[in-house]
Design a protein around this motif. Structure first.
Motif, PDB file in Angstrom:
ATOM      1  N   TRP A 120       0.860  -1.182   0.000  1.00 48.54           N
ATOM      2  CA  TRP A 120       0.000   0.000   0.000  1.00 48.54           C
ATOM      3  C   TRP A 120       0.901   1.237   0.000  1.00 48.54           C
ATOM      4  N   GLY A 121       0.447   2.319  -0.580  1.00 48.80           N
ATOM      5  CA  GLY A 121       1.188   3.580  -0.510  1.00 48.80           C
ATOM      6  C   GLY A 121       0.267   4.736  -0.839  1.00 48.80           C
ATOM      7  N   ARG A 122       0.658   5.923  -0.389  1.00 43.30           N
ATOM      8  CA  ARG A 122      -0.116   7.108  -0.789  1.00 43.30           C
ATOM      9  C   ARG A 122       0.122   7.342  -2.277  1.00 43.30           C
ATOM     10  N   PRO A 123      -0.875   7.932  -2.969  1.00 42.02           N
ATOM     11  CA  PRO A 123      -0.734   8.116  -4.417  1.00 42.02           C
ATOM     12  C   PRO A 123       0.598   8.787  -4.771  1.00 42.02           C
TER      13      PRO A 123
ATOM     14  N   GLY B 291       6.750   0.384  -3.323  1.00 36.63           N
ATOM     15  CA  GLY B 291       6.375  -0.751  -4.179  1.00 36.63           C
ATOM     16  C   GLY B 291       4.882  -0.960  -4.138  1.00 36.63           C
ATOM     17  N   SER B 292       4.181   0.086  -4.465  1.00 34.87           N
ATOM     18  CA  SER B 292       2.729   0.131  -4.258  1.00 34.87           C
ATOM     19  C   SER B 292       1.984   0.242  -5.582  1.00 34.87           C
TER      20      SER B 292
ATOM     21  N   CYS C 161      10.772  -5.104  -8.064  1.00 31.85           N
ATOM     22  CA  CYS C 161      11.763  -4.051  -8.314  1.00 31.85           C
ATOM     23  C   CYS C 161      12.721  -3.909  -7.127  1.00 31.85           C
ATOM     24  N   ASP C 162      14.028  -3.955  -7.422  1.00 31.46           N
ATOM     25  CA  ASP C 162      15.054  -3.861  -6.369  1.00 31.46           C
ATOM     26  C   ASP C 162      14.850  -2.661  -5.442  1.00 31.46           C
ATOM     27  N   ARG C 163      14.314  -1.595  -5.999  1.00 33.26           N
ATOM     28  CA  ARG C 163      14.171  -0.342  -5.257  1.00 33.26           C
ATOM     29  C   ARG C 163      13.365  -0.513  -3.965  1.00 33.26           C
TER      30      ARG C 163
END
Ligand code: 9MR
Length: 400
Positions: free
Chosen positions: A68-71, A76-77, A352-354
């Motif tokens: 989950w993440g804010r827009p 990795g959301s 993704c590695d990031r």
């Protein structure tokens, strides 16, 4: 984030393309209870050229963890367009990295917090992806919410322990119904050092770890009769996992003896390279590993790869060398695993590695950033992606 990289991703019309017929195989997912529907928007065929399309052509599926993440947040959301593009490019299966765990869903004994998982679920449905549930019970002190450790279990602790588990599993399964066709019901219950079972506040209240784990599966079968029920753990093929593997086999044998409804073993597959040989040292691991997997399928369990990534240990810092060996190692592993007709689903623990958890868990001693995922930190495909694709391509087709 690198706009040019995103722009270079192919524009995919996911409802068209050569993979359409293959994608129709995703319409349903065979489970213990029959055929389970996919996302509410209906399944979307695997994008042409995607890992999911390669998998689908062999009756398999490919997917990944998502957070989950804010827009627009650099996570990795699904709400990060760069990450969402990777998911849409290669996946038809998703799993929430953290948002279905008790620590996320249960801020207090009498409260649930579904908003973050709901947001992931809604995106998955809208994208036509199939969501796996991870997990209904992570059977370890370390990963249970803190309130449980001061919870008053009252005069009948066993009844209260059972009530908490049943309430949790009933509530989650009722909320998502057939939208989740596969659950990691119990996660990591076996101690890696001696193969015994962990205890937790719940199992101490109930009086037995085994009874607690069994209860979770029996409750899940009643609450989600259509769903595939999975025991998920990280015993791996690298040296040092013998006691862990033996403990998992004992647990799986016990399930069969006690008639506990468990359909599959989730083999997480957090792999670790062993050497700088072209196959990362995989050849030396294969025979022991096959013996383990043979024993699992002999007990009539299906298999899933639930959390694939690769730690580049015992390798020089040069990214080209690491990427090459990681790819060779993963290819050897996947070739062994995909030879089992019991294995349909392969999920990466992040694309993704990031955003990979590995950097925080075990950074390299030389400080070189880890490269455990199919795409690098700039969202560029790596040899690991090619290796996964090649292994899926070489896999024998599963009967429809
Ligand atoms: O990747 C996850 C990380 O972000 C969390 O902090 C951690 C604890 O909740 O869990 C990680 O995911 C784990 C998964 O749920 C179970 N298998 C091992 C994974 C990596 O630790």
């Amino acid at each position: 984030m690198d706009g040019a990289t995103v722009a270079s991703l192919p524009l995919l019309d996911r409802r068209q393309g050569l993979a359409f017929l293959g994608g129709l195989a995703l319409t349903g997912c065979a489970t213990a209870g029959g055929i389970a529907p996919a996302g509410a928007a209906g399944p979307v065929p695997a994008a042409p050229g995607s890992l999911a399309a390669t998998a689908s052509a062999r009756g398999r599926r490919f997917g990944s963890a998502v957070a989950w993440g804010r827009p627009g947040a650099d996570r990795g959301s699904f709400a990060n367009p760069a990450y969402a593009a990777l998911l849409k490019r290669d996946c038809t299966l998703l799993v929430a990295e953290n948002e279905m765990k008790w620590q996320a869903l249960r801020p207090a004994a009498d409260r649930y917090a579904f908003d973050r998982f709901d947001a992931i679920m809604a995106w998955s449905d809208a994208s036509g992806m199939v969501m796996r549930g991870h997990n209904l019970l992570w059977h370890q002190d370390k990963w249970l919410p803190r309130w449980l450790f001061s919870h008053s279990f009252g005069t009948d602790p066993a009844a209260e322990g059972r009530r908490l588990i049943v309430d949790h599993i009933d509530t989650v399964c009722a909320r998502y119904g057939t939208r989740i066709p596969s659950y990691d019901v119990v996660n990591e219950a076996v101690r890696p050092d001696d193969g015994g079972l962990y205890d937790t506040p719940l199992s101490r209240a109930i009086g037995s770890a085994e009874a607690t784990i069994d209860l979770a599966f029996r409750t899940a079968r009643a609450a989600a009769p259509q769903a595939e029920l999975v025991y998920n753990d990280y015993m791996s093929w690298e040296p040092g996992n013998g006691a862990h593997r033996d403990g998992v086999l004992r647990l799986l044998r016990g399930f069969r003896e006690r008639d506990v409804p468990v359909d599959a073993l989730g083999i997480q597959s957090h792999l670790v390279t062993q050497s700088d040989a072209a196959d990362g040292g995989a050849a030396a691991l294969t025979d022991d590993w096959r013996r383990f997997v043979d024993a699992v399928v002999a007990m009539d369990y299906r298999l899933l790869i639930t959390e694939l990534d690769v730690r580049d240990n015992n390798l020089p810092a040069d990214p080209a060398v690491r990427d090459r060996v990681v790819a060779g190692y993963a290819r050897a592993y996947l070739d062994v695993m995909l030879a089992y007709p019991q294995l349909r689903d392969v999920l990466a623990w992040g694309m993704c590695d990031r955003y990979s958890w590995i950097e925080g868990f075990e950074a390299r001693s030389d400080g070189a950033p880890r490269r455990p995922c199919p795409y690098d930190a700039q969202f560029r495909a790596k040899p690991l992606r090619d290796a996964i694709n090649a292994s899926l391509e070489a896999a024998a087709p599963l009967p429809a």
